[in-house]
Write a protein that holds these residues in place. Structure first.
Motif, short mmCIF file in Angstrom:
data_model
loop_
_atom_site.label_atom_id
_atom_site.label_comp_id
_atom_site.label_asym_id
_atom_site.label_seq_id
_atom_site.Cartn_x
_atom_site.Cartn_y
_atom_site.Cartn_z
N SER A 192 -33.21 35.72 31.93
CA SER A 192 -34.26 34.71 31.79
C SER A 192 -34.43 34.24 30.35
N ALA A 193 -33.78 34.94 29.41
CA ALA A 193 -33.89 34.56 28.01
C ALA A 193 -33.09 33.32 27.69
N SER A 194 -32.01 33.10 28.41
CA SER A 194 -31.01 32.16 27.93
C SER A 194 -31.30 30.69 28.21
N LEU A 195 -31.76 30.33 29.41
CA LEU A 195 -31.86 28.91 29.75
C LEU A 195 -32.81 28.14 28.82
N PRO A 196 -34.03 28.62 28.53
CA PRO A 196 -34.87 27.86 27.60
C PRO A 196 -34.21 27.65 26.24
N LEU A 197 -33.48 28.65 25.77
CA LEU A 197 -32.81 28.52 24.48
C LEU A 197 -31.64 27.54 24.56
N VAL A 198 -30.91 27.56 25.68
CA VAL A 198 -29.81 26.60 25.85
C VAL A 198 -30.35 25.18 25.98
N GLU A 199 -31.48 25.02 26.67
CA GLU A 199 -32.10 23.69 26.76
C GLU A 199 -32.45 23.17 25.36
N ALA A 200 -33.07 24.02 24.56
CA ALA A 200 -33.43 23.61 23.20
C ALA A 200 -32.19 23.32 22.37
N LEU A 201 -31.16 24.15 22.54
CA LEU A 201 -29.91 23.96 21.81
C LEU A 201 -29.25 22.63 22.20
N THR A 202 -29.24 22.34 23.50
CA THR A 202 -28.66 21.09 23.98
C THR A 202 -29.37 19.89 23.38
N LEU A 203 -30.70 19.92 23.38
CA LEU A 203 -31.45 18.79 22.83
C LEU A 203 -31.24 18.65 21.33
N GLU A 204 -31.05 19.78 20.64
CA GLU A 204 -30.77 19.70 19.20
C GLU A 204 -29.40 19.06 18.96
N HIS A 205 -28.43 19.40 19.79
CA HIS A 205 -27.10 18.79 19.66
C HIS A 205 -27.16 17.29 19.98
N LEU A 206 -27.97 16.93 20.97
CA LEU A 206 -28.04 15.53 21.37
C LEU A 206 -28.76 14.68 20.32
N LYS A 207 -29.74 15.26 19.64
CA LYS A 207 -30.54 14.53 18.65
C LYS A 207 -31.12 13.26 19.27
N SER A 208 -30.69 12.11 18.80
CA SER A 208 -31.26 10.85 19.31
C SER A 208 -30.58 10.37 20.58
N LYS A 209 -29.55 11.09 21.05
CA LYS A 209 -28.81 10.66 22.24
C LYS A 209 -29.28 11.42 23.48
N VAL A 210 -30.60 11.55 23.62
CA VAL A 210 -31.14 12.35 24.72
C VAL A 210 -30.82 11.76 26.09
N ALA A 211 -30.46 10.47 26.14
CA ALA A 211 -30.09 9.87 27.42
C ALA A 211 -28.86 10.54 28.02
N ARG A 212 -28.08 11.24 27.20
CA ARG A 212 -26.88 11.91 27.70
C ARG A 212 -27.20 13.29 28.29
N TYR A 213 -28.46 13.71 28.20
CA TYR A 213 -28.83 15.03 28.73
C TYR A 213 -28.49 15.15 30.21
N GLY A 214 -28.80 14.10 30.98
CA GLY A 214 -28.54 14.14 32.42
C GLY A 214 -27.07 14.34 32.76
N ALA A 215 -26.18 13.76 31.93
CA ALA A 215 -24.74 13.89 32.17
C ALA A 215 -24.26 15.32 31.92
N ILE A 216 -25.01 16.06 31.11
CA ILE A 216 -24.68 17.47 30.87
C ILE A 216 -25.33 18.34 31.94
N ARG A 217 -26.59 18.10 32.19
CA ARG A 217 -27.36 18.95 33.11
C ARG A 217 -26.88 18.82 34.55
N VAL A 218 -26.31 17.67 34.93
CA VAL A 218 -25.86 17.48 36.31
C VAL A 218 -24.82 18.51 36.71
N TRP A 219 -24.09 19.07 35.74
CA TRP A 219 -23.09 20.09 36.07
C TRP A 219 -23.74 21.36 36.61
N GLY A 220 -24.98 21.59 36.21
CA GLY A 220 -25.70 22.72 36.80
C GLY A 220 -25.95 22.51 38.29
#
Length: 199
Positions: A107-135
């Motif tokens: 249970s530790a990992s997903l919130p941290l991965v979500e935050a990490l993903t958004l940090e990598h995306l920076k201003s390109k948050v519209a691409r989050y769905g294209a990453i998350r859909v693989w889940g």
């Protein structure tokens, strides 16, 4: 730094594939080894209990050390180690301990991965769905494929399937790069006790 699209996507795929293997089928495995409905309810509830307790603690620690990937990697390895205990016991106490350990780290990992993903995306948050859909893809494929497989192999195969998927989580956890720290990112100043006291 280029976006690690496929590494993040693969992590989500394996993470939610585990949900697809574990949530529908692990209770059936427990029933197959003689657990009562009450025993199954207690054991399975630990996953939800740890989702309430653990993320705040792990998030606080990540803020304290200023990095997420060491915790994501450690949690992946510890989750797999905790899950492997299920292979060695069918007694309630052993299963309870294994579930508590696995759930606490998993249970530790997903919130941290979500935050990490958004940090990598920076201003390109519209691409989050294209990453998350693989889940979602990983979840659907696993639910369907594992259900078909269990009809042929028996319910103990749940342990092997979940272990292999946790191994995939661990593998891709070690492949995730830390996101560059933003200059305006706030640093943690509160203690863990203060955070846990918040209503």
């Amino acid at each position: 730094m280029p976006l690690p699209y496929w590494r993040l996507s693969a992590y989500y795929l394996f993470y939610f594939a585990f949900v697809g293997a574990f949530s529908p089928y692990f209770g059936l495995y427990l029933s197959s080894i003689g657990f009562s409905a009450a025993d199954i309810a207690i054991v399975m509830s630990l996953m939800q209990v740890m989702r309430i307790v653990a993320p705040g603690m792990w998030g606080w620690l990540a803020d304290r050390i200023g990095a997420r990937t060491p915790i994501i990697r450690g949690a992946g390895a510890a989750s797999l180690a905790g899950f492997l205990i299920f292979f060695s016991t069918e007694q309630f106490v052993g299963v309870f301990v294994a579930m508590a350990l696995m759930s606490f780290f998993w249970s530790a990992s997903l919130p941290l991965v979500e935050a990490l993903t958004l940090e990598h995306l920076k201003s390109k948050v519209a691409r989050y769905g294209a990453i998350r859909v693989w889940g979602s893809i990983g979840f659907v494929i696993t639910v369907l494929a594992l259900g078909e497989m269990l009809d042929r192999t028996g319910l103990r195969a749940v342990l092997w399937a979940c272990s292999l998927i946790l191994g995939g989580i661990c593998l891709f956890a070690f492949s995730l790069p830390e996101a560059p720290e933003h200059a305006d990112r706030p640093r943690a100043t509160e203690g863990l006790r203060d955070i846990l006291r918040r209503r």
